[in-house]
Motif scaffolding. Sequence first.
Motif, PDB file in Angstrom:
ATOM      1  N   SER A   5      -7.485   9.942  55.046  1.00  0.00           N
ATOM      2  CA  SER A   5      -7.063  11.309  55.345  1.00  0.00           C
ATOM      3  C   SER A   5      -8.135  12.326  54.964  1.00  0.00           C
ATOM      4  CB  SER A   5      -5.768  11.648  54.617  1.00  0.00           C
ATOM      5  OG  SER A   5      -5.983  11.709  53.225  1.00  0.00           O
ATOM      6  N   SER A  19     -10.917  11.095  60.218  1.00  0.00           N
ATOM      7  CA  SER A  19      -9.703  11.724  59.676  1.00  0.00           C
ATOM      8  C   SER A  19      -8.468  11.078  60.285  1.00  0.00           C
ATOM      9  CB  SER A  19      -9.726  13.220  59.959  1.00  0.00           C
ATOM     10  OG  SER A  19      -9.857  13.436  61.352  1.00  0.00           O
ATOM     11  N   ALA A  22      -5.165  12.391  58.860  1.00  0.00           N
ATOM     12  CA  ALA A  22      -5.207  13.739  58.286  1.00  0.00           C
ATOM     13  C   ALA A  22      -3.994  14.583  58.684  1.00  0.00           C
ATOM     14  CB  ALA A  22      -6.492  14.452  58.684  1.00  0.00           C
ATOM     15  N   THR A  74      -0.979   7.267  53.514  1.00  0.00           N
ATOM     16  CA  THR A  74      -2.276   7.924  53.396  1.00  0.00           C
ATOM     17  C   THR A  74      -2.343   8.695  52.086  1.00  0.00           C
ATOM     18  OG1 THR A  74      -3.925   9.203  54.631  1.00  0.00           O
ATOM     19  CG2 THR A  74      -1.686  10.102  54.566  1.00  0.00           C
ATOM     20  N   TYR A  76      -2.750  11.864  49.584  1.00  0.00           N
ATOM     21  CA  TYR A  76      -2.170  13.199  49.673  1.00  0.00           C
ATOM     22  C   TYR A  76      -2.464  13.945  48.384  1.00  0.00           C
ATOM     23  CZ  TYR A  76       1.244  16.843  50.518  1.00  0.00           C
ATOM     24  OH  TYR A  76       1.846  18.056  50.728  1.00  0.00           O
ATOM     25  N   VAL A  78      -4.393  15.898  51.616  1.00  0.00           N
ATOM     26  CA  VAL A  78      -5.485  15.441  52.462  1.00  0.00           C
ATOM     27  C   VAL A  78      -6.814  15.641  51.742  1.00  0.00           C
ATOM     28  CG1 VAL A  78      -6.720  15.877  54.614  1.00  0.00           C
ATOM     29  CG2 VAL A  78      -4.233  15.822  54.603  1.00  0.00           C
TER      30      VAL A  78
END
Length: 94
Positions: A5, A19, A22, A74, A76, A78
């Motif tokens: 991300s 990304s 993302a 993913t 976090y 981002v």
Amino acid sequence: IAGHSSPPSDRARDSRFGSIFAELPSIEKHAKILLRTGSATVTYVVDDTMIVPAGNTEILTGSEKGESILKLITCYPVGSTKKRFVVTARKAGE
């Protein structure tokens, strides 16, 4: 499925990771996810999203017997590695 991300920047676009996930934190409940394989496309519907600590491995546990569950994971927020954003989706029609 886990994906990177990186923040959407020129540096991220030029990296080999890009990304990929993302925009994942903006996914909404009931959104459809199409998973394409070499021979088929399977539709999943988002059940839930959550933010968990980076070391939380309970999110990787399996599903109920016979269920087809898709989990997308993913980092976090981002571009950081502090937490994980998790999407849980069920195969449409189950």
